[in-house]
Structures are given as structure tokens and as C-alpha cells.
Design an enzyme around this catalytic site. Sequence first.
Site, short mmCIF file in Angstrom:
data_model
loop_
_atom_site.label_atom_id
_atom_site.label_comp_id
_atom_site.label_asym_id
_atom_site.label_seq_id
_atom_site.Cartn_x
_atom_site.Cartn_y
_atom_site.Cartn_z
N GLY A 1 -12.78 2.22 12.61
CA GLY A 1 -12.48 1.01 13.38
C GLY A 1 -13.70 0.12 13.31
O GLY A 1 -14.80 0.58 13.02
N CYS B 1 -15.76 7.86 10.33
CA CYS B 1 -16.45 6.59 10.53
C CYS B 1 -16.61 6.28 12.04
O CYS B 1 -17.36 6.96 12.72
CB CYS B 1 -15.73 5.49 9.77
SG CYS B 1 -16.73 4.00 9.64
N TYR B 2 -15.86 5.32 12.58
CA TYR B 2 -15.95 5.05 14.02
C TYR B 2 -15.61 6.32 14.82
O TYR B 2 -16.24 6.61 15.84
CB TYR B 2 -14.99 3.91 14.39
CG TYR B 2 -14.91 3.61 15.87
CD1 TYR B 2 -15.83 2.76 16.46
CD2 TYR B 2 -13.92 4.19 16.66
CE1 TYR B 2 -15.76 2.48 17.83
CE2 TYR B 2 -13.85 3.93 18.02
CZ TYR B 2 -14.77 3.07 18.60
OH TYR B 2 -14.69 2.81 19.94
N HIS C 1 -15.42 7.66 4.33
CA HIS C 1 -13.94 7.66 4.41
C HIS C 1 -13.34 8.62 3.39
O HIS C 1 -13.20 8.24 2.22
CB HIS C 1 -13.41 6.25 4.17
CG HIS C 1 -13.68 5.33 5.31
ND1 HIS C 1 -12.77 5.09 6.32
CD2 HIS C 1 -14.77 4.61 5.63
CE1 HIS C 1 -13.28 4.25 7.19
NE2 HIS C 1 -14.50 3.94 6.79
N GLU D 1 -10.32 9.36 3.06
CA GLU D 1 -8.97 8.93 2.70
C GLU D 1 -8.95 7.89 1.58
O GLU D 1 -7.89 7.57 1.04
CB GLU D 1 -8.24 8.39 3.95
CG GLU D 1 -8.71 7.05 4.49
CD GLU D 1 -9.97 7.10 5.34
OE1 GLU D 1 -10.71 8.10 5.25
OE2 GLU D 1 -10.23 6.14 6.09
N ASP E 1 15.37 0.85 1.09
CA ASP E 1 15.48 1.46 2.42
C ASP E 1 16.92 1.54 2.90
O ASP E 1 17.43 2.60 3.25
CB ASP E 1 14.65 0.68 3.46
CG ASP E 1 13.18 0.58 3.07
OD1 ASP E 1 12.75 1.37 2.22
OD2 ASP E 1 12.48 -0.31 3.59
N SER E 2 17.60 0.37 2.89
CA SER E 2 18.98 0.41 3.39
C SER E 2 19.87 1.21 2.44
O SER E 2 20.79 1.90 2.88
CB SER E 2 19.52 -1.00 3.61
OG SER E 2 19.53 -1.74 2.43
N LYS F 1 7.15 4.08 2.78
CA LYS F 1 7.93 3.60 1.63
C LYS F 1 7.96 4.59 0.47
O LYS F 1 9.01 4.84 -0.11
CB LYS F 1 7.31 2.28 1.15
CG LYS F 1 8.18 1.51 0.22
CD LYS F 1 9.08 0.65 1.02
CE LYS F 1 9.92 -0.30 0.29
NZ LYS F 1 10.74 -1.05 1.23
#
Length: 519
Positions: A65, A92-93, A179, A181, A237-238, A375
Site C-alpha cells: 500500500g 511491503c506495507y 513484492h 507477486e 463471461d455471460s 477473467k
Amino acid sequence: MFERNDSGKIKMDTIAVLDFGGQYSHLIARRVRDLGVYAEVHLPGILIEELKNLPGLKGIILSGGAASVYNEDSPKCDKEILKLGIPILGICYGHQLIAYFEGGDIQASDSGEYGVTELSILSKCSLLEGLGSVEQVWMNHGDQVQGLPSGFSLLASSDNSPVAAFSHPGRKIYGVQFHPEVIHTRGGDRILKNFVINICKAQKEWGTDDIVNRIYEDIEASVAGRKCIIGLSGGVDSSTAAVLVGNKIGKDLVAVYVDTGLMRHRETEFMEEVFSKMDLDLRIIHARNRFFEALKGITEPEHKRKIIGKLFIDIFDEIAKQEQAEVLIQGTIYSDRIESGLTQHSDNIKSHHNVGGLPEDLPLEIYEPLRDLYKDEVRRIGEKIGLANNIVHRHVFPGPGLAIRIIGEVTPERADIVRRAGHIIEEELMSAGLYYKVWMGFAVLLPIKTVGIQGDSRSYKYPIVIRIIESRDAMTANFAKVPFELLERISTRITNQIREVNRVVYDISNKPPATMEWE
Ligand code: XMP
């Protein structure tokens, strides 16, 4: 969609990510899910009781953050979470916050540390197992931990971070200033795996097959035996939601595709072709005139979005009444909920998506089978249940359609121009082998005219903007650095084939500060 406890929480081994407003909080959750373990993002203010109530909670990750822990307004979680006895990893934060809660020394550094850095690993520990003595990591911080809290051991340092990683192995609390990630941290996946699998001992219950089975169970439990309708937009998605629900409840599902006149080139034919092969009760509603009539004279972007959203609802409501449907299925995914204010710090940039946009008195129950998925997970499921590549990996298309790519008033003529230009862009991306590599490519029509020269005569016509975007998750994006030759081919085709256009420009804005769509 999944087996949940009484408060609606998913029942499986879970890692909770507390989001302190960092850019990468959702990336952490996605990386954990890539390991096969379910992760969900929560606000830092989540109550201890709520956290304890998450069934299968195996570990907590405190995200990065931008704030400083000494700042009174900085986001903080309840420090009691450090006493829960559940493994915790601060990033991190989050790393600084653990040090702050435990009485360590945090200071603003003179230079900060941004970008790739070398990390020296100073002592062995299960979190950094499998890593070399020097590792490339990615840092992005101003403040840093200067002195360890008591009882904690130093694991690693870098030139600018004396305490770049620490642990309290007895309490299974860990912190890393860098980080893991982010892909530039070479051993990042290994660190997250060490934490999630070895330290938290979380079971891998989040494979594509597991997800599909659980969704089927949930559909059975939530809507089986009831008449449902779903709006099909042609997007992944739909389409995925419709096929999943359709597979389970058959003719009790009515799939509605609305031709608003603001759809992509030959979209209605495409929908008929794709879905007629599937066992789905597809209804095509031709509503072009209703949409163009309602949008007459409207130029303000939010106003357009509201009008279109309302018309969609009116149409679904009418069909639901005819069909005596009780449930409206939506293809909402996890990131739609984030952009619509699931995170505390998010602003209402646009009246996006369907989330929160439905009238309160809608006489239909809403069911969102994909609400917990990202997604890329939806795409994997789409492939698994047999959706064709041209649906699963299709470019995203916004709910309000071409209306938000026509700056100024939306008319049938202007929709036609932007649709044809967009189609040329998609075709050229496809022939250049780039269509599936970029997030999306489309045209925007500007409400001005400029002077040109065509066939020795002066012309005064519209300019078209080409927008081609690269993105991983739609939250941030870069304009695509496509070859000039490709842009030239697109430009020539647009000006040759669309007689209302005499100029083509390329949008070189990133998100932020711009958004992908122009409105
Ligand atoms: P922006 O313009 O916010 O777009 O950077 C991010 C992604 O979301 C799509 N988008 C929408 N999708 N309804 C949707 O279903 C909407 O109202 C909407 N607005 C933008 C956009 O195409 C991009 O992929």
C-alpha cells in the site's frame, strides 16, 4: 456458487488477502489461486470475528500500500490478527505494518527503493526455501524496516533495506519488503508456494474441474426448478455463465441477446451461429430503434450509460414477465465487483458493468455464478465446458457497446462508421497474428471534422482513433506498441473503405491516466 457456510462464505482451504490499497493486492490473490488454492481479497477493516468465520482460513497475507504506517489515516487492520495463531505474510506495507504492531523501527529512507534489486539471503527459513543466496527481487517503497521487533529473526537484506525479510517462525509470522507477486521477483512464485502450501498447509482445492463441479452443485442448489433468464452479450463471461446454467437446468433457462444497434460487426449473425449449435433457448430481440430513439441528442457519457442500462433492464423485465421468470442470471465476475466499489479506496470512475446498476425494486432474484472468479479463470472454465476459441478469447466489449466509442451524439450512421472501422482493426490484428496477444483493439469516432485531400479535392470529414491496448487484468493498461506498418494498413483501409473518414490517429495513452474506453 460454492459450498458456503451460514454466512455465505466459501468452504474450502482459503488464504485471505487484506488489501491496504496497493496496486498488486489482486495480483497476490491471483498468484495464490494459480497455485491451486482459493484466495479472496478483503478490506483491512475486516473484523476479527469475520476473518475467523471464513471457513477453511489457512493463512493471511497483508498486501502492499502507498501509505506510511505512522500516518494516522493509513489503513490498518486489527493488530489482534497477529495473535490468531494463523500464518501471516506481510508484503511491503504489510511487512512494515507487522514490524510497527510488534514494536520494530520503521523509517522513511532518503532514497526509497524502486525496481529490481539484489536480495542477500542471510539465514535459512521455510519461507525462502529453495532460493539462492542472492536473488533478484522487485521493490517499490519509501519507508523501510530499520530495526527488528523483538523475537523476530532477520532473513534477508538489500543495499537499501537492512530488514528486507524477517520471520517469527514460532508464531509463523513473516514479512518481506519486496513484492513476490510481481514477475520481476524471480523466486516470487516459490516464496508464495512456500508460504501457502508448506507453511499454511493449504490444500489445492481450486483446480478448474473442482470449480466447474462446485458451480454445478451451486446452480443445482440455487436455481434448479425455477425459470431463469440471462442476457447474452457475446462476451466470455455471460456466455460461460449461460452454458453452465443451461447445462444444468436446460429449457428453464431463456438466453436473451439484445441487438441494440450498437454491437460489433455482424454480431447478431455470430451469436445465432455460435449458440444455435448449443442446447440453449436463445431469443434475439431486435431493439435498435428503441436504443437510437432513447439516445437522440444525448452526448454526456454517464447519461448515455444510464439510458442504455435502463433500456436493458426494461427489456429483461418485459421478457421475464412473459416467461414468468423468477431469476436473472448475470455474468458478473470478481473484478467487476472490485471496480464497483468492493475495495474501500475505489472511486466510481464509470457506471460500469451491471453491478449495483440494477433498480432496487427489480422483481427478479439475481444469481451470479461467476462472482468469485477472475477473467482468466472464467476463460479456463469456458474452454473446459466446450466454448469455442472465438468466444473464450474474444476481445472484451463494453456493456453500453459502441455508444461509448462514439463521442457526441449516437446516431445509426455514426454507429455504422465506428463499427466498420472497428471491424477493420480487428481483421488486421488477426492477420498480423496479434489479435489474441492484445487485450483489445477498437475504433473511436470523434465529433469533429478535419480537412483532407482525396482525389485532388478538398474533403472535410471525421477522424477515427485507433485504440489498441495491452493489459493483464483491465485495472491498468498500456497502449500496444504495434508495428507502424500495421497502423498504416489499418489507416489506409479505413480511409479507403469508409467514405465519411479522411484521417486516422493512434491513441498512445496508458491507463492510468486514461481509461481504455473513451467514455
Ligand atoms: P475502462 O474503460 O474502464 O475499461 O478502462 C476496462 C475494461 O472494461 C470494459 N468496459 C466495460 N465492460 N460494461 C462492461 O461490461 C461497461 O460499462 C464497461 N465499460 C468499460 C472495457 O471495454 C475494458 O475492457
